[in-house]
Design an enzyme around this catalytic site. Structure first.
Site, PDB file in Angstrom:
ATOM      1  CG  ASN A  29       6.116  -7.151   9.225  1.00  0.00           C
ATOM      2  OD1 ASN A  29       6.449  -8.302   9.475  1.00  0.00           O
ATOM      3  ND2 ASN A  29       5.142  -6.866   8.390  1.00  0.00           N
ATOM      4  N   PRO A  30       4.555  -5.785  11.935  1.00  0.00           N
ATOM      5  CG  PRO A  30       3.309  -3.811  12.017  1.00  0.00           C
ATOM      6  CD  PRO A  30       4.528  -4.412  11.392  1.00  0.00           C
ATOM      7  CB  CYS A  31       1.653  -8.859   9.069  1.00  0.00           C
ATOM      8  SG  CYS A  31       0.433  -7.539   8.923  1.00  0.00           S
ATOM      9  N   GLY A  56       3.868   0.039   8.781  1.00  0.00           N
ATOM     10  CA  GLY A  56       3.779  -0.567  10.103  1.00  0.00           C
ATOM     11  C   GLY A  56       5.163  -0.848  10.646  1.00  0.00           C
ATOM     12  CD  GLU A  88       4.379  -9.352   6.354  1.00  0.00           C
ATOM     13  OE1 GLU A  88       3.985  -8.391   5.687  1.00  0.00           O
ATOM     14  OE2 GLU A  88       3.879  -9.677   7.453  1.00  0.00           O
ATOM     15  N   GLY A 136      -3.812  -8.070   2.173  1.00  0.00           N
ATOM     16  CA  GLY A 136      -5.194  -7.695   2.469  1.00  0.00           C
ATOM     17  C   GLY A 136      -5.823  -6.850   1.402  1.00  0.00           C
ATOM     18  CB  THR A 137      -5.864  -3.171   0.869  1.00  0.00           C
ATOM     19  OG1 THR A 137      -6.233  -2.976   2.241  1.00  0.00           O
ATOM     20  CG2 THR A 137      -6.639  -2.203   0.007  1.00  0.00           C
ATOM     21  N   PRO A 170       0.119 -10.950   4.170  1.00  0.00           N
ATOM     22  CG  PRO A 170      -0.844  -9.585   5.790  1.00  0.00           C
ATOM     23  CD  PRO A 170       0.480 -10.078   5.293  1.00  0.00           C
ATOM     24  CB  SER A 188      -0.977  -0.005   1.182  1.00  0.00           C
ATOM     25  OG  SER A 188      -2.007  -0.937   0.966  1.00  0.00           O
TER      26      SER A 188
END
Length: 1201
Positions: A482-484, A230, A486, A685-686, A683, A153
């Protein structure tokens, strides 16, 4: 590098033909109000409406784009690739408001991205010639337009704004390393060097205010969140609670500082307007505060429950005490010894532990003339003030687990915790540290498992495994992610991500995987990500220097679950594991081979020489996994990876994976590598929705039947497109496939339906014209009853043709099909035929042995029983992990009935299978999530206030009780004056006119109401008149208006829906609901029951606390003269109330669509969604995405993807 075309052909200087069309994009709330709208935007013709909406809403630049541009001449840059800036001369010919606007075309966005990457690549000699640059540009535009791949993003947000439009701004404190000189430079511009990196890992020192310390970290995090990124940090350097400080005294502990960071993150929206900040908090398992950290979110969830319950009890009991103070005259009414009603309400309040000082405070306020307490009732909605009040809601939490700890758990050994200062001191002195505390390892493991079961946190990160695959250990260990989860690398580094859409590489005729096309994409996107490092700026000096030094990349993929289904392979199978490994290896080793090619031209990354032997060891281990080598062949690993099993992998894919592994190692040994890491599995997502992916990252599908958004609004039910191809691969005939698909999604016609069909309905009086209306609505219907409502058939047909009175078909719960004599069993059979079962289980012709191919993450439909086990998720992750530089972002969904032992087993299996990190989400583990089982258990069990009063006043003397009731409600009827004030309010509720009139006492209190709906049937009108008289008598006998409001708001029956003619109320669930909302707003100041607040209606003042409530030509007392505010003026409830919020009010409730709460949540769950509502658009199409949630309607996520 020399570039060759693969997907495009030259055509007048443009990339190969893509069909374009103009579309409108509109995202609305459930009540119809607009969230976002853009018209006539140019997009690729085959994009779905969801993809169009997300591109337009989230990724189009909304302002600052000049209407006229001109090129900036730059030596050595061809004209077509030169930067653009506003053409000020041409712009002056336009009105000031017309000179700048926003992006209106997908082609503008693709040009902005591809052009910027090509510009920086050409400028710094990544291409051998201009033709290669042109090919690179064309191929990238083509891949973006055909949804083959997408960057993270922040690239969409920031990349190319300066290059394409000359957009700039004041520097925000960023740094970059000049690629020409290799020197660190402080940015002077916000966008000349964009921030394209999504993932950051930052360090924190045990220092309060200096650079690199605790408070400095919050500033660095804020800089990242602002630009849509993030960040994660390991906080193990911070001292534990009561640990000695150098200047004397004791440390306040890690948790006190984590709460500051949590608050700071909660105040910032990522990317400016689109998402909340995303952060990861990691902690080593030997930290002295580890137990508090594990329990953090569990404890905070308990606080939410306490706040919600306490606020409701306080509101109810304090207002009851206030009301009791007005049930008699004179000073004695404030004395509980003389006012029996006051005594009783105080006793009731004390029973539920209302604080004594609040009870006294209310009585004191009553003495001063106040008549009501405004005590905000909090809710369990995750965006409510209850959740905003507690800490720990703005981060994903993970514990770093070492092999030593896992072995201690396995062997039931003790586990030591260490003060940070002692550990550091022991390291300097070369001795063994003294523990601050010793626990049983299994006790700690139990805590971790219970916390994950109860609150979905903490996740686990396997520290030893992570560092055994570390390419640069000479520069330090990997401490965080990182937050997710990966991206895992050194502290103070960053990674920019991109993902390939694997579905685009499956030939739908041959059902073979396009290896060459996938290799080409991996090569180009590795170059894009490398160029992005060159052009990027970073939020701190350290991150700028280390990201330049190590140049980590994050290429990944999405839609793996769809590919497996298309190929007819169960997600939970050896074949799936082998194919996952092969695809991951092709991507990973192609990226490393490309990195080595770039190293040949640009040189290896700065830190390579120091870490060469380690990196080549890791590459050799990757290659060994491609060859499925025995455990003894691996170097430096304690857990053997899952290699590609040749017995289950297609030979052409295995051959490609091994060839790419050989090439990467040979080129790396010769030239080194340009990048320390190249791959992760994010992930998506968007960006997964922008690419129209059915599945994200490495996930399986969540449901077999989807609801496709139509360009003109509404949804159309479709089968997951992987299903027909999967059935074809399994050998089913076209007619069998059609039957199976229709069983899942429905036939969308009454023709051929059992019992309820065209012929049967004609016999009941249905005309051809009406049947055509019904048929036209069936493709959009989720349930057959939706096609047989009065809005679709028309009231005229129901009354004249079918002879059904308006009173009957307007009654709550009316079912036309049941009224016509069809049984519920008949309706269910017809519904399954017309609308489908949404599951493949028990489908005609389908063999039971083929069921696993179509297993999803959740149970499908109301009849589905099958879903993928947590072990299957872990096995797929284990198959991919040996071919990923970083880790795999994934949250494993567990059903609500999962037990703590399942959590333990899942985390333990993850370690045993060499996964680097994992997180689990048990359905219903968050208080804010609506849960079917809870709703079904409690549905219909409501508190009867009168019964509660009766039970509370029970004693040994029933006669005395009766006397009290008579005294309270009959002997003191308060007469209204013969001439009284009041007001008349006209409104239209669900299309029906309603006139509400009130009568008031001299002091302005309400004493009577009249309700007129003169065009309704006689019976209904008479009932409303009788109801108004009953309420009026109650008011005159002292029943507080608030009691009626509590009892009748949210009451549901028709007519209901949109309200017009009332400035505060725009939606109601019934006429009764509307009436008591209106009375509550006018007489109690309860603006929280309306959808439009007073401050929304005033243009010249902000939130005046002394807002005047108006009557019919008569000014009433100001609100503050009759209402006491115990807490600050309550925050207004948003118009779209979440399901959990509705439940918490303990009233019958409905969604704005009029469907009951329980049914709406059930429908969402049957469709495969979580049941949560989207914070952006209010829809209930939320699915789990990594450790966050993603809206399938508007693309919003609750995280950073």
């Amino acid at each position: 590098m020399k570039m060759n075309r693969h997907f495009t052909v030259p055509q007048n200087g443009e990339s190969s033909t893509i069909q374009w069309t103009k579309r409108n994009s509109k995202i609305t709330n459930p009540d119809g109000s607009k969230v976002f709208e853009a018209n006539d935007i140019l997009v690729p013709e085959d994009w779905s409406q969801v993809a169009v909406d997300i591109l337009a809403q989230k990724y189009f630049r909304r302002k600052g784009v000049p209407k006229y541009l001109k090129k900036v001449q730059e030596d050595g840059i061809p004209e077509w690739l030169q930067k653009s800036i506003p053409d000020t001369e041409k712009l002056e010919s336009l009105k000031p408001e017309d000179r700048f606007g926003g992006e209106t075309s997908a082609l503008e966005v693709f040009h902005r991205l591809a052009g910027c990457w090509t510009y920086w690549g050409y400028k710094y000699k990544y291409f051998s010639d201009e033709e290669s640059a042109k090919i690179f540009y064309d191929e990238i535009v083509y891949m973006l337009a055909t949804q083959m791949a997408a960057p993270n993003s922040p690239q969409w947000f920031n990349t190319g704004l300066n290059w394409a439009y000359g957009i700039d701004g004041k520097s925000q404190g960023h740094y970059y390393v000049d690629p020409s000189t290799g020197k660190l430079v402080k940015s002077t511009s916000a966008y000349e060097h964009p921030q394209p990196h999504a993932c950051f890992i930052q360090s924190v020192d045990d220092d309060l205010v200096n650079e690199g310390g605790i408070m400095d970290l919050w500033v660095r995090e804020a800089r990242l969140f602002k630009y849509g990124s993030g960040t994660g940090t390991n906080f193990s350097n911070l001292r534990g609670e009561n640990e000695p400080l150098s200047g004397g005294g004791k440390s306040s502990g890690l948790m006190s500082f984590l709460k500051i960071g949590d608050r700071a993150a909660g105040a910032i929206k990522s990317g400016g307007t689109t998402r909340r900040a995303a952060k990861m908090v990691c902690l080593d398992v030997d930290h002295p505060d580890i137990e508090n950290f594990i329990d953090w979110k569990v404890t905070e969830e308990k606080k939410v429950a306490s706040l919600v319950t306490g606020s409701m009890l306080n509101n109810r009991h304090l207002n009851a005490i206030m009301s009791a103070c007005y049930e008699m005259e004179g000073e004695d009414r404030f004395n509980p010894k003389k006012n029996s009603s006051l005594k009783k309400t105080i006793q009731d309040a004390k029973k539920v532990l209302i604080p004594d000082n609040y009870i006294k405070r209310v009585i004191d306020l009553a003495r001063q003339g106040y008549k009501e307490i405004l005590f905000e009732e909090l809710t369990t909605d995750w965006q409510s003030d209850a959740y905003n009040t507690v800490s720990g809601q703005n981060s994903n939490n993970s514990i770093r687990l070492t092999n030593e700890f896992m072995a201690a758990v396995e062997q039931d050994q003790p586990w030591n915790l260490y003060f940070r200062t002692e550990k550091e001191k022991a390291k300097v002195e070369g001795r063994k540290a003294k523990p601050s505390q010793t626990l049983r390892a299994r006790e700690l493991w139990e805590k971790i498992s219970y916390a994950a079961w109860a609150s979905a946190d903490p996740g686990t990160q396997y520290h030893t495994t992570i560092n055994e695959w570390h390419t640069c250990p000479e520069d330090g260990p990997i401490n965080a992610s990182n937050p997710c989860s990966e991206y895992m690398f050194l502290d103070n580094t960053a990674c920019n991500l991109a993902s390939a859409n694997l579905q685009k590489f499956v030939n739908l005729e041959t059902l073979n995987f396009d290896v060459e096309g996938f290799r080409y994409l991996c090569k180009l996107w590795t170059i894009i990500l490398e160029i992005s490092v060159t052009m990027a700026q970073f939020p701190s000096k350290e991150i700028a220097e280390l990201s330049y030094k190590f140049r980590t990349l994050g290429l990944g993929y999405a839609n793996l679950g769809s590919v497996l289904m298309v190929l007819g392979i169960p997600y939970d199978s050896q074949q799936a594991m082998a194919i996952t490994g092969a695809i991951s290896s092709i991507m990973h080793m192609t990226a490393y081979a490309t990195s080595a090619e770039m190293a040949k031209e640009q040189g290896p990354f700065v830190g390579y020489a120091k870490n060469q032997k380690h990196m080549l060891r890791v590459i050799r281990n990757h290659r060994r996994a491609a060859y499925n080598a025995p455990s003894g062949d691996y170097e430096g690993l304690t857990i053997t990876p899952i290699g590609i099993n040749p017995a289950f992998c297609p030979s052409y894919m295995l051959k490609a994976a091994q060839e790419d592994a050989d090439l990467a190692l040979s080129l790396g040994e010769k030239y080194g590598f340009r990048n320390a890491q190249v791959t992760v599995i994010a992930p998506t997502g968007t960006i997964g929705l922008v690419m129209d992916c059915d599945t994200t990252g490495i996930e399986p599908d969540f449901t077999l039947v989807k609801f496709k958004k139509l360009a003109g609004g509404g949804y159309f039910k479709i089968i997951n497109q992987s299903v027909p191809y999967g059935l074809k691969k399994l050998g089913y005939s076209p007619s069998e496939i059609e039957a199976i698909v229709n069983y899942c999604k429905g036939h969308a016609t009454l023709n051929g339906a059992p019992v309820i069909n065209t012929q049967a309905l004609k016999e009941k009086g249905f005309t051809n014209e009406i049947l055509e209306k019904v048929e036209a609505s069936l493709p959009l219907a989720f349930d057959i009853n939706f096609a047989f409502n009065k809005f679709n058939l028309g009231e005229n047909f129901l009354t004249k043709n079918l002879g059904i009175s308006k009173e009957i078909f307007d009654s709550p719960g009316f079912s036309l099909l049941e009224h016509l004599g069809f049984t519920k069993e008949d309706i269910n059979k017809a519904n399954d035929y017309v609308c489908g079962t949404m599951t493949i289980e028990n489908a005609p012709f389908l063999k039971e042995k083929d069921y696993p191919v179509f297993d999803c993450a959740n149970k499908c439909g109301k009849y589905g029983k099958r879903f993928l086990s947590y072990e299957s998720h872990i096995r797929i992750m284990a198959a991919a992990q040996p071919f990923i530089s970083g880790a795999i972002s994934k949250t494993i969904n567990l059903p609500e009935e999962a037990v703590i032992e399942d959590i333990k087993n899942a985390y333990f299996l993850s370690w045993k299978m060499m996964i680097k990190a994992n997180a689990l989400y048990r359905d219903g583990s968050k208080l804010s999530q609506p849960l079917n089982s809870v709703l079904e258990l409690l549905n219909g069990i409501e508190i009867d206030d009168q019964e509660e009063i009766r039970e509370a006043t029970i004693s040994k003397d029933p006669v005395q009780i009766a006397e009290k009731i008579v005294t309270k409600y009959i002997s003191h009827r308060r007469k209204l004056p013969s001439r009284r004030a009041g007001y008349t309010q006209k409104a239209i509720v669900g299309g029906h006119k309603v006139y509400l009139r009130t009568g008031e006492y001299e002091d302005g209190q309400i004493g009577e109401i009249f309700i007129d709906m003169h065009k309704e049937g006689a019976a209904f009108r008479s009932l409303m008149n009788a109801f108004a008289i009953s309420v009026s008598l109650g008011l005159q006998h002292g029943v507080p208006l608030e009691e009626y409001v509590d009892a009748f708001t949210f009451f549901k029956f028709e007519p209901n829906g949109i309200v017009s003619g009332n400035k505060h109320i725009k939606m109601s669930t019934s006429v009764i609901d509307y009436i008591f909302r209106e009375l509550a707003i006018t007489y109690l100041g309860r603006y929280d029951l309306g959808q439009v607040a007073p401050e929304d209606l005033r243009g010249d003042e902000i939130g005046s606390k002394r807002a005047t409530a108006e009557s019919n030509g008569q000014e009433k007392e100001t609100l503050s003269s009759m209402t006491a505010v115990i807490e600050p003026t309550p925050k207004k409830e948003v118009e779209t109330i979440s399901y959990s919020q509705m439940i918490s009010k303990e009233k019958p409730s409905s969604s704005p669509s009029g469907i009951s709460l329980l049914e709406e949540v059930k429908l969402a769950k049957i469709k495969g969604y979580t049941g949560d509502s989207c914070s952006e658009c209010g829809s209930f199409e939320m699915v789990r995405n990594g450790s966050c949630l993603k809206c399938m309607s508007c693309g919003s996520t609750t995280g950073c993807s």
